[in-house]
Design a protein around this motif. Structure first.
Motif, PDB file in Angstrom:
ATOM      1  N   VAL A 118      -5.616 -14.762  15.363  1.00 14.84           N
ATOM      2  CA  VAL A 118      -5.711 -13.668  16.062  1.00 14.84           C
ATOM      3  C   VAL A 118      -5.181 -13.146  14.857  1.00 14.84           C
ATOM      4  CG1 VAL A 118      -4.887 -11.050  16.336  1.00 14.84           C
ATOM      5  CG2 VAL A 118      -6.025 -13.283  18.210  1.00 14.84           C
ATOM      6  N   VAL A 119      -3.923 -13.116  14.063  1.00 17.33           N
ATOM      7  CA  VAL A 119      -3.189 -12.870  13.046  1.00 17.33           C
ATOM      8  C   VAL A 119      -3.910 -13.150  12.019  1.00 17.33           C
ATOM      9  CG1 VAL A 119      -0.992 -12.960  11.649  1.00 17.33           C
ATOM     10  CG2 VAL A 119      -0.801 -13.450  13.901  1.00 17.33           C
ATOM     11  N   GLU A 120      -3.925 -14.157  11.429  1.00 19.76           N
ATOM     12  CA  GLU A 120      -4.778 -14.674  10.547  1.00 19.76           C
ATOM     13  C   GLU A 120      -5.999 -13.591  10.334  1.00 19.76           C
ATOM     14  OE1 GLU A 120      -5.237 -18.758  10.281  1.00 19.76           O
ATOM     15  OE2 GLU A 120      -3.424 -19.103   9.731  1.00 19.76           O
TER      16      GLU A 120
ATOM     17  N   HIS B  99      -9.208  -9.031   7.724  1.00 19.71           N
ATOM     18  CA  HIS B  99     -10.058  -8.061   7.855  1.00 19.71           C
ATOM     19  C   HIS B  99      -9.003  -6.685   8.239  1.00 19.71           C
ATOM     20  CE1 HIS B  99     -13.192 -10.877   7.715  1.00 19.71           C
ATOM     21  NE2 HIS B  99     -12.174 -11.490   9.347  1.00 19.71           N
ATOM     22  N   SER B 100      -7.377  -6.152   7.562  1.00 17.06           N
ATOM     23  CA  SER B 100      -7.240  -4.814   7.731  1.00 17.06           C
ATOM     24  C   SER B 100      -6.401  -4.935   6.254  1.00 17.06           C
ATOM     25  CB  SER B 100      -6.572  -5.017   8.455  1.00 17.06           C
ATOM     26  OG  SER B 100      -5.889  -3.945   9.183  1.00 17.06           O
ATOM     27  N   THR B 101      -6.458  -3.844   6.336  1.00 17.72           N
ATOM     28  CA  THR B 101      -5.928  -2.989   5.170  1.00 17.72           C
ATOM     29  C   THR B 101      -4.180  -3.675   5.320  1.00 17.72           C
ATOM     30  OG1 THR B 101      -6.143  -0.481   5.446  1.00 17.72           O
ATOM     31  CG2 THR B 101      -7.352  -2.128   4.207  1.00 17.72           C
ATOM     32  N   ALA B 102      -3.569  -2.929   6.079  1.00 18.29           N
ATOM     33  CA  ALA B 102      -2.213  -3.308   6.842  1.00 18.29           C
ATOM     34  C   ALA B 102      -2.050  -3.884   7.494  1.00 18.29           C
ATOM     35  CB  ALA B 102      -1.972  -1.240   7.925  1.00 18.29           C
ATOM     36  N   GLY B 103      -2.897  -4.826   7.231  1.00 22.33           N
ATOM     37  CA  GLY B 103      -2.967  -6.228   8.583  1.00 22.33           C
ATOM     38  C   GLY B 103      -1.357  -7.365   7.612  1.00 22.33           C
ATOM     39  N   PRO B 104      -1.404  -7.724   6.485  1.00 22.50           N
ATOM     40  CA  PRO B 104      -0.263  -8.612   5.836  1.00 22.50           C
ATOM     41  C   PRO B 104       1.282  -7.854   6.819  1.00 22.50           C
ATOM     42  CG  PRO B 104      -2.297  -8.411   4.605  1.00 22.50           C
ATOM     43  CD  PRO B 104      -1.902  -7.868   4.880  1.00 22.50           C
ATOM     44  N   ALA B 105       1.188  -6.364   6.349  1.00 27.35           N
ATOM     45  CA  ALA B 105       2.647  -6.008   6.404  1.00 27.35           C
ATOM     46  C   ALA B 105       2.951  -6.394   8.061  1.00 27.35           C
ATOM     47  CB  ALA B 105       2.644  -4.472   6.361  1.00 27.35           C
ATOM     48  N   ILE B 106       1.994  -5.557   8.630  1.00 25.60           N
ATOM     49  CA  ILE B 106       1.860  -5.213  10.521  1.00 25.60           C
ATOM     50  C   ILE B 106       1.903  -6.872  11.018  1.00 25.60           C
ATOM     51  CG2 ILE B 106       0.377  -4.788  12.421  1.00 25.60           C
ATOM     52  CD1 ILE B 106      -1.230  -2.559  11.211  1.00 25.60           C
ATOM     53  N   MET B 107       1.165  -7.894  10.382  1.00 29.38           N
ATOM     54  CA  MET B 107       1.656  -9.169  11.261  1.00 29.38           C
ATOM     55  C   MET B 107       2.916 -10.120  10.896  1.00 29.38           C
ATOM     56  SD  MET B 107      -0.570  -9.582  13.370  1.00 29.38           S
ATOM     57  CE  MET B 107      -1.330  -7.943  14.085  1.00 29.38           C
ATOM     58  N   ARG B 108       3.681  -9.048   9.612  1.00 32.63           N
ATOM     59  CA  ARG B 108       4.698  -9.536   9.190  1.00 32.63           C
ATOM     60  C   ARG B 108       5.202  -9.912   9.568  1.00 32.63           C
ATOM     61  NH1 ARG B 108       6.523  -7.428   5.077  1.00 32.63           N
ATOM     62  NH2 ARG B 108       5.192  -8.196   3.871  1.00 32.63           N
ATOM     63  N   GLY B 109       5.783  -9.653  11.204  1.00 28.68           N
ATOM     64  CA  GLY B 109       6.512 -10.027  12.448  1.00 28.68           C
ATOM     65  C   GLY B 109       6.186 -10.690  13.614  1.00 28.68           C
ATOM     66  N   VAL B 110       5.231 -10.748  13.612  1.00 27.98           N
ATOM     67  CA  VAL B 110       4.244 -11.333  14.508  1.00 27.98           C
ATOM     68  C   VAL B 110       4.424 -12.793  14.044  1.00 27.98           C
ATOM     69  CG1 VAL B 110       2.350 -12.617  15.761  1.00 27.98           C
ATOM     70  CG2 VAL B 110       2.942  -9.662  15.368  1.00 27.98           C
TER      71      VAL B 110
ATOM     72  N   LYS C 224       0.739  -7.999  -4.005  1.00 31.40           N
ATOM     73  CA  LYS C 224      -0.424  -6.694  -4.229  1.00 31.40           C
ATOM     74  C   LYS C 224       0.615  -5.602  -2.583  1.00 31.40           C
ATOM     75  CE  LYS C 224      -4.537  -9.474  -4.378  1.00 31.40           C
ATOM     76  NZ  LYS C 224      -5.538  -9.746  -3.290  1.00 31.40           N
ATOM     77  N   GLU C 225       1.803  -5.492  -2.072  1.00 30.08           N
ATOM     78  CA  GLU C 225       1.886  -4.999  -0.940  1.00 30.08           C
ATOM     79  C   GLU C 225       2.728  -4.266  -1.757  1.00 30.08           C
ATOM     80  OE1 GLU C 225       3.365  -7.296   2.866  1.00 30.08           O
ATOM     81  OE2 GLU C 225       1.476  -7.946   2.958  1.00 30.08           O
ATOM     82  N   ASN C 226       3.212  -4.696  -2.606  1.00 31.53           N
ATOM     83  CA  ASN C 226       4.645  -4.104  -3.340  1.00 31.53           C
ATOM     84  C   ASN C 226       3.867  -3.250  -4.739  1.00 31.53           C
ATOM     85  OD1 ASN C 226       6.298  -5.236  -2.093  1.00 31.53           O
ATOM     86  ND2 ASN C 226       6.682  -6.524  -3.127  1.00 31.53           N
TER      87      ASN C 226
END
Length: 97
Positions: free
Chosen positions: A18-20, A25-36, A84-86
């Motif tokens: 789910v995290v992957e 597929h989400s523009t904010a996915g990597p930032a949101i999923m970092r904690g998970v 990319k996030e920075n």
């Protein structure tokens, strides 16, 4: 072996899927999923010991019993995502410099 451990490993693997999905597929996915991802790593370490690399590894399950068959994590992908996030965000329709 405790059958509960196998269930926990399967659950960790499903959560990683789910995290992957959200990371891809989400523009904010990597930032949101970092904690998970961090939580998954802690839980896998609790289950398998300090040497466990899950979820960064390519294990089919969160099981380090056959660690030598597990490929090392692809850190290049994570480094590129961090770069990319920075980058500064532009508003839609803003002119390029």
């Amino acid at each position: 072996m405790d059958p509960g451990q196998n269930q926990r490993r399967e659950l960790l693997t499903r959560v990683r899927d789910v995290v992957e999905h959200y990371e891809r597929h989400s523009t904010a996915g990597p930032a949101i999923m970092r904690g998970v991802r961090y939580d998954l790593a802690v839980r896998a370490t609790d289950l398998n010991g300090d040497g466990c690399l899950f979820p960064a590894c390519t294990c089919a399950k969160a099981d380090c019993a056959e660690r030598k068959g597990c490929a090392p994590p692809d850190l290049g992908v994570w480094i590129e995502q961090a770069k990319k996030e920075n980058r500064p965000r532009r508003e839609p329709g803003a002119a390029f410099e």
